[in-house]
Write a protein that holds these residues in place. Structure first.
Motif, PDB file in Angstrom:
ATOM      1  N   PRO A 246       0.792  -1.227   0.000  1.00  0.00           N
ATOM      2  CA  PRO A 246       0.000   0.000   0.000  1.00  0.00           C
ATOM      3  C   PRO A 246       0.827   1.281   0.000  1.00  0.00           C
ATOM      4  N   ILE A 247       0.282   2.277  -0.670  1.00  0.00           N
ATOM      5  CA  ILE A 247       0.997   3.533  -0.752  1.00  0.00           C
ATOM      6  C   ILE A 247       0.216   4.640  -0.072  1.00  0.00           C
ATOM      7  N   ASP A 248      -0.282   4.391   1.097  1.00  0.00           N
ATOM      8  CA  ASP A 248      -0.851   5.528   1.800  1.00  0.00           C
ATOM      9  C   ASP A 248      -0.614   5.428   3.278  1.00  0.00           C
ATOM     10  N   ALA A 249      -1.349   6.286   4.056  1.00  0.00           N
ATOM     11  CA  ALA A 249      -0.890   6.683   5.370  1.00  0.00           C
ATOM     12  C   ALA A 249       0.561   7.090   5.179  1.00  0.00           C
ATOM     13  N   GLN A 250       0.715   7.838   4.072  1.00  0.00           N
ATOM     14  CA  GLN A 250       2.017   8.321   3.622  1.00  0.00           C
ATOM     15  C   GLN A 250       2.951   7.148   3.355  1.00  0.00           C
ATOM     16  N   SER A 251       4.027   6.990   4.077  1.00  0.00           N
ATOM     17  CA  SER A 251       4.987   5.927   3.723  1.00  0.00           C
ATOM     18  C   SER A 251       4.915   4.769   4.703  1.00  0.00           C
ATOM     19  N   ILE A 252       3.696   4.366   5.068  1.00  0.00           N
ATOM     20  CA  ILE A 252       3.544   3.296   6.055  1.00  0.00           C
ATOM     21  C   ILE A 252       4.143   1.980   5.557  1.00  0.00           C
TER      22      ILE A 252
ATOM     23  N   CYS B 239       9.258   9.549   5.963  1.00  0.00           N
ATOM     24  CA  CYS B 239       8.725  10.263   7.121  1.00  0.00           C
ATOM     25  C   CYS B 239       7.208  10.205   7.090  1.00  0.00           C
ATOM     26  N   ILE B 240       6.614   9.803   8.193  1.00  0.00           N
ATOM     27  CA  ILE B 240       5.166   9.795   8.349  1.00  0.00           C
ATOM     28  C   ILE B 240       4.780  10.901   9.323  1.00  0.00           C
ATOM     29  N   VAL B 241       3.769  11.687   8.965  1.00  0.00           N
ATOM     30  CA  VAL B 241       3.255  12.743   9.830  1.00  0.00           C
ATOM     31  C   VAL B 241       1.950  12.281  10.469  1.00  0.00           C
ATOM     32  N   GLY B 242       1.860  12.419  11.780  1.00  0.00           N
ATOM     33  CA  GLY B 242       0.617  12.175  12.501  1.00  0.00           C
ATOM     34  C   GLY B 242       0.124  13.472  13.111  1.00  0.00           C
ATOM     35  N   ILE B 243      -1.191  13.646  13.156  1.00  0.00           N
ATOM     36  CA  ILE B 243      -1.801  14.874  13.666  1.00  0.00           C
ATOM     37  C   ILE B 243      -2.750  14.525  14.794  1.00  0.00           C
ATOM     38  N   GLY B 244      -2.597  15.219  15.927  1.00  0.00           N
ATOM     39  CA  GLY B 244      -3.437  14.985  17.084  1.00  0.00           C
ATOM     40  C   GLY B 244      -4.813  15.618  16.940  1.00  0.00           C
ATOM     41  N   ALA B 245      -5.739  15.211  17.820  1.00  0.00           N
ATOM     42  CA  ALA B 245      -7.135  15.644  17.700  1.00  0.00           C
ATOM     43  C   ALA B 245      -7.280  17.162  17.788  1.00  0.00           C
ATOM     44  N   ASN B 246      -6.587  17.789  18.728  1.00  0.00           N
ATOM     45  CA  ASN B 246      -6.741  19.236  18.910  1.00  0.00           C
ATOM     46  C   ASN B 246      -6.233  20.016  17.696  1.00  0.00           C
ATOM     47  N   LEU B 247      -5.069  19.611  17.182  1.00  0.00           N
ATOM     48  CA  LEU B 247      -4.550  20.293  15.997  1.00  0.00           C
ATOM     49  C   LEU B 247      -5.424  20.012  14.784  1.00  0.00           C
ATOM     50  N   TRP B 248      -5.941  18.799  14.690  1.00  0.00           N
ATOM     51  CA  TRP B 248      -6.815  18.486  13.563  1.00  0.00           C
ATOM     52  C   TRP B 248      -7.997  19.455  13.516  1.00  0.00           C
ATOM     53  N   ASP B 249      -8.598  19.695  14.682  1.00  0.00           N
ATOM     54  CA  ASP B 249      -9.750  20.605  14.738  1.00  0.00           C
ATOM     55  C   ASP B 249      -9.363  22.028  14.351  1.00  0.00           C
ATOM     56  N   ARG B 250      -8.119  22.415  14.641  1.00  0.00           N
ATOM     57  CA  ARG B 250      -7.659  23.756  14.262  1.00  0.00           C
ATOM     58  C   ARG B 250      -7.408  23.847  12.757  1.00  0.00           C
ATOM     59  N   LEU B 251      -6.948  22.762  12.168  1.00  0.00           N
ATOM     60  CA  LEU B 251      -6.680  22.750  10.733  1.00  0.00           C
ATOM     61  C   LEU B 251      -7.952  22.572   9.911  1.00  0.00           C
ATOM     62  N   ASP B 252      -8.881  21.784  10.437  1.00  0.00           N
ATOM     63  CA  ASP B 252     -10.134  21.521   9.730  1.00  0.00           C
ATOM     64  C   ASP B 252     -11.224  21.244  10.748  1.00  0.00           C
TER      65      ASP B 252
END
Length: 321
Positions: free
Chosen positions: A10-16, A66-79
């Motif tokens: 698979p090629i998602d969740a970035q480079s999982i 490199c895989i980037v993960g985003i926490g719940a609080n930041l997610w709400d700020r971004l979207d």
């Protein structure tokens, strides 16, 4: 499933799909308040592939990712419109003998390579670019130890899904279509009491882990009075279906400081699978019969993120209109 092909892994969740590496950096950050830090974060999300290429082109054999993960609080700020169905802050667990703390974190950068200097260089570029938009909460450099063993002397990650089993275990599917191809990520930093562990004879160590130490053979402990770490970390639902996660744990440490640890990182299609695993470890199955490995390994952090697909991350990188 979005972002997935079957002629290759698979090629998602970035480079999982990147193979387990010999070096890694686990970088957890908190993002400052205000619109300017958010703009900086969006810019980094948008330019991450270019940063990886800037470092990685020097030696393609280093397999920098490199895989980037985003926490719940930041997610709400971004979207603020919608977040992944199960995304929420890490819930602390209080057991009869050991606790799993919840610690802060808005962003996770999981950097992997076959060369430690590549991990170092990408982390340096990321932090330089992010500047005072973030503060570092935790930073751990991991390394492969002999034949993929942890510092307790046992092979780690044997039960990982591979090949076509990875998307079923680690990537969100049609059950949350807006975020298909992403992955829930839980990280914990464990520190080991090696002196106490090394005072335990090998047979008892094997009973605690659930595998033989030298040749890594699984031990059948169904009839044992106390479940092993292996058994407690195995999640089977009411229908009898076993749910796997993708682990990329790494040893870390500093003998001069007497610090020896394992950085746990688990990627999962469903957050509840990791939560159930940790509940069984810290509370016990039955309650009170906790994972005896915790008598020697103490959790110091606990944070939950969502690693979006590349397409979703591109949307998060866009400034709101």
């Amino acid at each position: 499933m979005a972002g997935q092909t079957w002629d290759r892994v698979p090629i998602d969740a970035q480079s999982i799909e990147a193979p387990l590496s010999s070096s890694a950096v686990f970088l957890v950050l908190c993002v400052a308040d205000g619109p300017s830090p958010l703009s900086t974060v969006r810019s980094v999300l948008d330019g991450l592939d270019d940063l990886i290429k800037t470092v990685g082109f020097r030696d393609l054999g280093a397999k920098l990712s490199c895989i980037v993960g985003i926490g719940a609080n930041l997610w709400d700020r971004l979207d603020a419109s919608k977040r992944p169905a199960e995304l929420k802050p890490f819930a602390s667990i209080t057991g009869t003998a050991h606790n799993a703390p919840s610690t802060p974190g808005d962003m996770l950068f999981h950097i992997r390579a076959e060369r430690a200097d590549f991990c170092f260089e990408l982390e340096k570029l990321l932090l330089t670019t992010l500047g005072d938009a973030v503060r570092v909460v935790d930073e751990v450099s991991g390394f492969r130890y002999f034949d993929a063993r942890d510092l307790l002397g046992f092979v780690d990650g044997t039960a990982n899904p591979a090949g076509r089993d990875i998307p079923t275990s680690a990537l969100v599917g049609d059950e949350d279509g807006d975020f298909a191809g992403g992955s829930y990520v839980v990280v914990q930093k464990y520190l080991h009491d090696l002196a106490a562990w090394n005072a335990v004879d090998t047979a008892k160590q094997e009973a605690i882990i659930g595998r033989t130490k030298v040749d890594n053979i699984e031990i059948d402990d169904d009839a044992a009075p106390r479940k092993s770490h292996k058994s407690l970390a195995t999640i089977v639902d009411a229908d009898g279906t076993e749910h796997d996660i993708l682990r990329d744990n790494m040893p870390f440490g500093s003998p001069g400081r007497g610090e020896y640890g394992t950085y746990f990182i688990g990627y999962s299609r469903h957050l509840w699978v990791v939560e159930s695993m940790l509940q069984r470890m810290f509370v016990g199955e039955p309650a009170g019969a906790y994972d005896r490995l915790l008598d020697f390994s103490t959790a110091h952090t606990g944070t939950t993120f969502f690693a979006p697909s590349r397409a979703t991350m591109a949307k998060l990188a866009q400034e709101p209109s």
